[in-house]
Design a protein around this motif. Sequence first.
Motif, PDB file in Angstrom:
ATOM      1  N   GLY A   1       5.947  -1.640  10.538  1.00  0.00           N
ATOM      2  CA  GLY A   1       5.526  -2.866  11.512  1.00  0.00           C
ATOM      3  C   GLY A   1       4.244  -3.509  11.174  1.00  0.00           C
ATOM      4  N   PRO A   2       4.013  -4.364  11.990  1.00  0.00           N
ATOM      5  CA  PRO A   2       2.757  -5.454  11.585  1.00  0.00           C
ATOM      6  C   PRO A   2       1.430  -4.678  11.955  1.00  0.00           C
ATOM      7  CG  PRO A   2       3.911  -6.437  13.400  1.00  0.00           C
ATOM      8  CD  PRO A   2       4.821  -5.299  12.683  1.00  0.00           C
ATOM      9  N   GLU A   3       1.612  -3.621  12.900  1.00  0.00           N
ATOM     10  CA  GLU A   3       0.311  -2.992  13.290  1.00  0.00           C
ATOM     11  C   GLU A   3      -0.092  -1.849  12.089  1.00  0.00           C
ATOM     12  OE1 GLU A   3       3.088  -2.654  15.120  1.00  0.00           O
ATOM     13  OE2 GLU A   3       3.998  -0.961  14.552  1.00  0.00           O
ATOM     14  N   ALA A   4       0.698  -1.732  11.133  1.00  0.00           N
ATOM     15  CA  ALA A   4       0.410  -0.730  10.133  1.00  0.00           C
ATOM     16  C   ALA A   4      -0.283  -1.513   8.946  1.00  0.00           C
ATOM     17  CB  ALA A   4       1.465   0.102   9.567  1.00  0.00           C
ATOM     18  N   HIS A   5      -0.537  -2.885   8.891  1.00  0.00           N
ATOM     19  CA  HIS A   5      -1.038  -3.710   7.961  1.00  0.00           C
ATOM     20  C   HIS A   5      -2.487  -3.257   7.909  1.00  0.00           C
ATOM     21  CE1 HIS A   5      -1.776  -6.839   5.392  1.00  0.00           C
ATOM     22  NE2 HIS A   5      -2.805  -7.257   6.185  1.00  0.00           N
ATOM     23  N   ASP A   6      -2.952  -3.205   6.644  1.00  0.00           N
ATOM     24  CA  ASP A   6      -4.436  -2.935   6.195  1.00  0.00           C
ATOM     25  C   ASP A   6      -5.232  -4.380   6.122  1.00  0.00           C
ATOM     26  OD1 ASP A   6      -6.878  -2.315   5.362  1.00  0.00           O
ATOM     27  OD2 ASP A   6      -6.109  -1.119   3.568  1.00  0.00           O
ATOM     28  N   PRO A   7      -5.790  -4.661   6.984  1.00  0.00           N
ATOM     29  CA  PRO A   7      -6.309  -6.210   6.988  1.00  0.00           C
ATOM     30  C   PRO A   7      -7.404  -6.305   5.705  1.00  0.00           C
ATOM     31  CG  PRO A   7      -7.122  -4.794   9.067  1.00  0.00           C
ATOM     32  CD  PRO A   7      -6.212  -3.933   8.096  1.00  0.00           C
ATOM     33  N   SER A   8      -7.836  -5.142   5.034  1.00  0.00           N
ATOM     34  CA  SER A   8      -8.393  -5.676   3.905  1.00  0.00           C
ATOM     35  C   SER A   8      -7.743  -5.876   2.565  1.00  0.00           C
ATOM     36  CB  SER A   8      -9.125  -4.100   3.452  1.00  0.00           C
ATOM     37  OG  SER A   8      -8.448  -3.031   3.065  1.00  0.00           O
ATOM     38  N   GLN A   9      -6.168  -5.884   2.899  1.00  0.00           N
ATOM     39  CA  GLN A   9      -5.171  -6.276   1.833  1.00  0.00           C
ATOM     40  C   GLN A   9      -4.591  -7.449   2.337  1.00  0.00           C
ATOM     41  OE1 GLN A   9      -4.818  -4.360  -0.895  1.00  0.00           O
ATOM     42  NE2 GLN A   9      -6.512  -3.152  -0.165  1.00  0.00           N
ATOM     43  N   PRO A  10      -4.203  -8.525   1.148  1.00  0.00           N
ATOM     44  CA  PRO A  10      -3.627  -9.687   1.561  1.00  0.00           C
ATOM     45  C   PRO A  10      -2.375  -9.301   2.593  1.00  0.00           C
ATOM     46  CG  PRO A  10      -3.655  -9.400  -0.672  1.00  0.00           C
ATOM     47  CD  PRO A  10      -4.123  -8.026  -0.332  1.00  0.00           C
ATOM     48  N   PRO A  11      -2.010 -10.438   3.320  1.00  0.00           N
ATOM     49  CA  PRO A  11      -0.957 -10.150   4.275  1.00  0.00           C
ATOM     50  C   PRO A  11       0.318 -10.260   3.680  1.00  0.00           C
ATOM     51  CG  PRO A  11      -1.824 -12.571   4.417  1.00  0.00           C
ATOM     52  CD  PRO A  11      -2.668 -11.547   3.479  1.00  0.00           C
ATOM     53  N   PRO A  12       1.339  -9.851   4.220  1.00  0.00           N
ATOM     54  CA  PRO A  12       2.835  -9.725   3.464  1.00  0.00           C
ATOM     55  C   PRO A  12       3.305 -11.148   3.933  1.00  0.00           C
ATOM     56  CG  PRO A  12       2.689  -8.493   5.610  1.00  0.00           C
ATOM     57  CD  PRO A  12       1.397  -9.044   5.525  1.00  0.00           C
ATOM     58  N   THR A  13       4.221 -11.465   2.879  1.00  0.00           N
ATOM     59  CA  THR A  13       4.582 -12.872   2.975  1.00  0.00           C
ATOM     60  C   THR A  13       5.721 -13.062   4.113  1.00  0.00           C
ATOM     61  OG1 THR A  13       6.393 -12.344   1.319  1.00  0.00           O
ATOM     62  CG2 THR A  13       4.532 -13.381   0.671  1.00  0.00           C
ATOM     63  N   PRO A  14       5.635 -14.120   4.637  1.00  0.00           N
ATOM     64  CA  PRO A  14       6.704 -14.497   5.734  1.00  0.00           C
ATOM     65  C   PRO A  14       8.064 -14.219   5.208  1.00  0.00           C
ATOM     66  CG  PRO A  14       5.640 -16.529   5.355  1.00  0.00           C
ATOM     67  CD  PRO A  14       5.099 -15.425   4.344  1.00  0.00           C
TER      68      PRO A  14
ATOM     69  N   VAL B   1      -9.420   4.232  22.932  1.00  0.00           N
ATOM     70  CA  VAL B   1      -8.420   3.499  22.882  1.00  0.00           C
ATOM     71  C   VAL B   1      -8.469   2.181  22.820  1.00  0.00           C
ATOM     72  CG1 VAL B   1      -6.201   2.963  24.523  1.00  0.00           C
ATOM     73  CG2 VAL B   1      -7.030   5.435  23.967  1.00  0.00           C
ATOM     74  N   GLU B   2      -9.347   1.482  23.721  1.00  0.00           N
ATOM     75  CA  GLU B   2      -9.701   0.122  23.696  1.00  0.00           C
ATOM     76  C   GLU B   2     -10.163  -0.560  22.195  1.00  0.00           C
ATOM     77  OE1 GLU B   2     -12.678  -0.310  26.928  1.00  0.00           O
ATOM     78  OE2 GLU B   2     -11.043  -0.364  28.492  1.00  0.00           O
ATOM     79  N   ASP B   3     -10.976   0.656  21.476  1.00  0.00           N
ATOM     80  CA  ASP B   3     -11.519   0.170  20.261  1.00  0.00           C
ATOM     81  C   ASP B   3     -10.220   0.055  19.374  1.00  0.00           C
ATOM     82  OD1 ASP B   3     -14.084  -0.007  21.131  1.00  0.00           O
ATOM     83  OD2 ASP B   3     -14.540   2.107  20.273  1.00  0.00           O
ATOM     84  N   VAL B   4      -9.378   0.887  19.163  1.00  0.00           N
ATOM     85  CA  VAL B   4      -8.259   1.172  18.543  1.00  0.00           C
ATOM     86  C   VAL B   4      -7.457  -0.192  18.769  1.00  0.00           C
ATOM     87  CG1 VAL B   4      -6.068   2.174  18.025  1.00  0.00           C
ATOM     88  CG2 VAL B   4      -8.080   3.555  18.128  1.00  0.00           C
ATOM     89  N   GLN B   5      -7.202  -0.336  20.092  1.00  0.00           N
ATOM     90  CA  GLN B   5      -6.271  -1.834  20.438  1.00  0.00           C
ATOM     91  C   GLN B   5      -6.955  -3.035  19.973  1.00  0.00           C
ATOM     92  OE1 GLN B   5      -6.039  -1.057  24.598  1.00  0.00           O
ATOM     93  NE2 GLN B   5      -3.747  -0.170  24.416  1.00  0.00           N
ATOM     94  N   ALA B   6      -8.330  -3.119  19.846  1.00  0.00           N
ATOM     95  CA  ALA B   6      -8.992  -4.132  19.580  1.00  0.00           C
ATOM     96  C   ALA B   6      -8.817  -4.395  18.231  1.00  0.00           C
ATOM     97  CB  ALA B   6     -10.320  -4.152  19.875  1.00  0.00           C
ATOM     98  N   LYS B   7      -9.062  -3.172  17.059  1.00  0.00           N
ATOM     99  CA  LYS B   7      -8.819  -3.154  15.732  1.00  0.00           C
ATOM    100  C   LYS B   7      -7.580  -3.647  15.276  1.00  0.00           C
ATOM    101  CE  LYS B   7     -12.579  -0.123  14.810  1.00  0.00           C
ATOM    102  NZ  LYS B   7     -13.015   1.166  14.367  1.00  0.00           N
ATOM    103  N   ARG B   8      -6.546  -3.240  16.079  1.00  0.00           N
ATOM    104  CA  ARG B   8      -4.874  -3.667  15.851  1.00  0.00           C
ATOM    105  C   ARG B   8      -4.896  -4.997  16.117  1.00  0.00           C
ATOM    106  NH1 ARG B   8      -1.207   0.308  18.809  1.00  0.00           N
ATOM    107  NH2 ARG B   8      -1.422   1.335  16.997  1.00  0.00           N
ATOM    108  N   GLU B   9      -5.611  -5.739  17.099  1.00  0.00           N
ATOM    109  CA  GLU B   9      -5.350  -6.957  17.397  1.00  0.00           C
ATOM    110  C   GLU B   9      -5.808  -7.695  16.352  1.00  0.00           C
ATOM    111  OE1 GLU B   9      -6.162  -8.616  21.308  1.00  0.00           O
ATOM    112  OE2 GLU B   9      -5.841  -6.635  22.246  1.00  0.00           O
TER     113      GLU B   9
END
Length: 98
Positions: A84-97, A22-30
């Motif tokens: 939501g933002p927690e579903a963002h794939d960090p290997s992809q560019p971020p969504p625009t504001p 759980v801590e690993d998943v939370q760290a990856k989400r952060e």
Amino acid sequence: MGLLDKAKAAAEQAAAKAKEGVEDVQAKRELGQAYNELGKAAFELIESGAIADPRLDAHAERIRAVQPRAADGEAPAGVTPTAGPEAHDPSQPPPTPT
């Protein structure tokens, strides 16, 4: 050591491993959230002219191309809308504001 003691020790060990997971998943989400926020800030700096680097050009151009579709509520090709933002794939560019 009795059977109950062995069962209790095994349960405690399993609980400790689950907590680590759980801590690993939370760290990856952060981390994903931090990358998302960094990407948004970097894109804003690119657009304002405050930063420029050839390595960022293709990423910024992709965001510019997707922005009109995202504003219309249309998901980019091959992208499933997320909740939501927690579903963002960090290997992809971020969504625009928005």
